[in-house]
Design a protein around this motif. Structure first.
Motif, mmCIF file in Angstrom:
data_model
loop_
_atom_site.group_PDB
_atom_site.id
_atom_site.type_symbol
_atom_site.label_atom_id
_atom_site.label_comp_id
_atom_site.label_asym_id
_atom_site.label_seq_id
_atom_site.Cartn_x
_atom_site.Cartn_y
_atom_site.Cartn_z
ATOM 1 N N GLN A 1 46.316 54.350 -17.666
ATOM 2 C CA GLN A 1 46.225 53.034 -17.033
ATOM 3 C C GLN A 1 44.958 52.821 -16.224
ATOM 4 N N LEU A 2 44.536 53.783 -15.463
ATOM 5 C CA LEU A 2 43.372 53.640 -14.585
ATOM 6 C C LEU A 2 42.097 53.995 -15.343
ATOM 7 N N ALA A 3 41.112 53.095 -15.313
ATOM 8 C CA ALA A 3 39.840 53.327 -16.011
ATOM 9 C C ALA A 3 38.902 54.140 -15.128
ATOM 10 N N ALA A 4 39.403 55.255 -14.629
ATOM 11 C CA ALA A 4 38.623 56.163 -13.775
ATOM 12 C C ALA A 4 39.296 57.533 -13.836
ATOM 13 N N GLY A 5 38.502 58.560 -13.688
ATOM 14 C CA GLY A 5 39.061 59.904 -13.718
ATOM 15 C C GLY A 5 39.581 60.252 -15.092
ATOM 16 N N LYS A 6 40.367 61.329 -15.136
ATOM 17 C CA LYS A 6 40.933 61.751 -16.413
ATOM 18 C C LYS A 6 42.350 62.278 -16.207
ATOM 19 N N LEU B 1 43.950 53.119 -0.595
ATOM 20 C CA LEU B 1 42.833 54.044 -0.360
ATOM 21 C C LEU B 1 43.061 55.235 -1.270
ATOM 22 N N LEU B 2 42.261 55.334 -2.332
ATOM 23 C CA LEU B 2 42.471 56.326 -3.377
ATOM 24 C C LEU B 2 41.396 57.406 -3.304
ATOM 25 N N GLN B 3 41.833 58.633 -3.052
ATOM 26 C CA GLN B 3 40.925 59.783 -2.958
ATOM 27 C C GLN B 3 41.199 60.729 -4.122
ATOM 28 N N TRP B 4 40.141 61.159 -4.789
ATOM 29 C CA TRP B 4 40.264 62.213 -5.790
ATOM 30 C C TRP B 4 40.282 63.535 -5.039
ATOM 31 N N VAL B 5 41.352 64.299 -5.199
ATOM 32 C CA VAL B 5 41.533 65.551 -4.484
ATOM 33 C C VAL B 5 41.078 66.743 -5.333
ATOM 34 N N ASP B 6 41.527 66.784 -6.603
ATOM 35 C CA ASP B 6 41.170 67.920 -7.465
ATOM 36 C C ASP B 6 41.081 67.455 -8.908
ATOM 37 N N PRO B 7 39.894 67.405 -9.481
ATOM 38 C CA PRO B 7 38.618 67.712 -8.836
ATOM 39 C C PRO B 7 38.119 66.509 -8.026
ATOM 40 N N PRO B 8 37.279 66.768 -7.024
ATOM 41 C CA PRO B 8 36.675 65.643 -6.295
ATOM 42 C C PRO B 8 35.758 64.854 -7.238
ATOM 43 N N ARG B 9 35.579 63.576 -6.967
ATOM 44 C CA ARG B 9 34.688 62.754 -7.798
ATOM 45 C C ARG B 9 33.248 63.226 -7.618
ATOM 46 N N ALA B 10 32.538 63.309 -8.724
ATOM 47 C CA ALA B 10 31.139 63.745 -8.704
ATOM 48 C C ALA B 10 30.180 62.579 -8.494
ATOM 49 N N ASP B 11 30.665 61.339 -8.625
ATOM 50 C CA ASP B 11 29.774 60.181 -8.568
ATOM 51 C C ASP B 11 29.776 59.467 -7.216
ATOM 52 N N VAL B 12 30.230 60.121 -6.168
ATOM 53 C CA VAL B 12 30.242 59.508 -4.839
ATOM 54 C C VAL B 12 28.798 59.422 -4.337
#
Length: 158
Positions: A42-47, A69-80
């Motif tokens: 559903q979400l067009a981000a992450g995998k 407020l959505l945080q990528w925990v594992d793995p962290p986002r590389a594009d910040v």
């Protein structure tokens, strides 16, 4: 039936730090705070399999105007991005907040580490009803680079 936009979700570096900012600056409260694993559909981000944390903040209303407020925990986002913006690029939302204390919101944002773009300034606007409203407005970025315009109605002229 008309659909409503009930929530906007923002990708943030640190959900806890971001939640504190929204609590301190705008007086929002936590409606939900949960970890979840992305399905990959559903979400067009992450995998698929990414571990995230979603904190949903609410203001006065239980159904509309909430912020996720959505945080990528594992793995962290590389594009910040390493640096926060100093202007609003095309495609970036501008959040408009109706405040009862614009000057206080600016001071709380400043104390929380925000970049202030505009100090409280008086201005007027003709509303949809044709009446002129005297306003006090200011603007600033949150800690993740989202831009907020904060306005307070000072007087409505008949």
């Amino acid at each position: 039936m008309v659909d409503i936009v009930k929530r906007t979700t923002l990708m943030v570096r640190d959900a806890e730090r971001a939640a504190h900012w929204y609590e301190d600056v705008f007086g929002m409260s936590r409606w939900m705070d949960t970890p979840f694993t992305l399905s990959g559909t559903q979400l067009a981000a992450g995998k698929k399999g990414d571990k995230t944390r979603l904190v949903i903040m609410k203001a006065e209303h239980d159904e509309i105007g909430m912020l996720g407020l959505l945080q990528w925990v594992d793995p962290p986002r590389a594009d910040v991005p390493a640096e926060l913006p100093t202007e609003i690029p095309f495609g970036t939302p501008i959040f408009v907040v109706a405040s009862q204390d614009t000057a206080g919101a600016v001071e709380r944002a400043r104390a929380s580490g925000s970049r202030i773009h505009s100090e409280p300034t008086e201005w007027s606007v003709t509303g949809a009803d044709g009446r002129v409203k005297d306003m006090l407005g200011a603007s600033f970025w949150d800690l993740d680079g989202y831009f907020f315009e904060v306005n307070q109605v000072v007087r409505i002229n008949d």
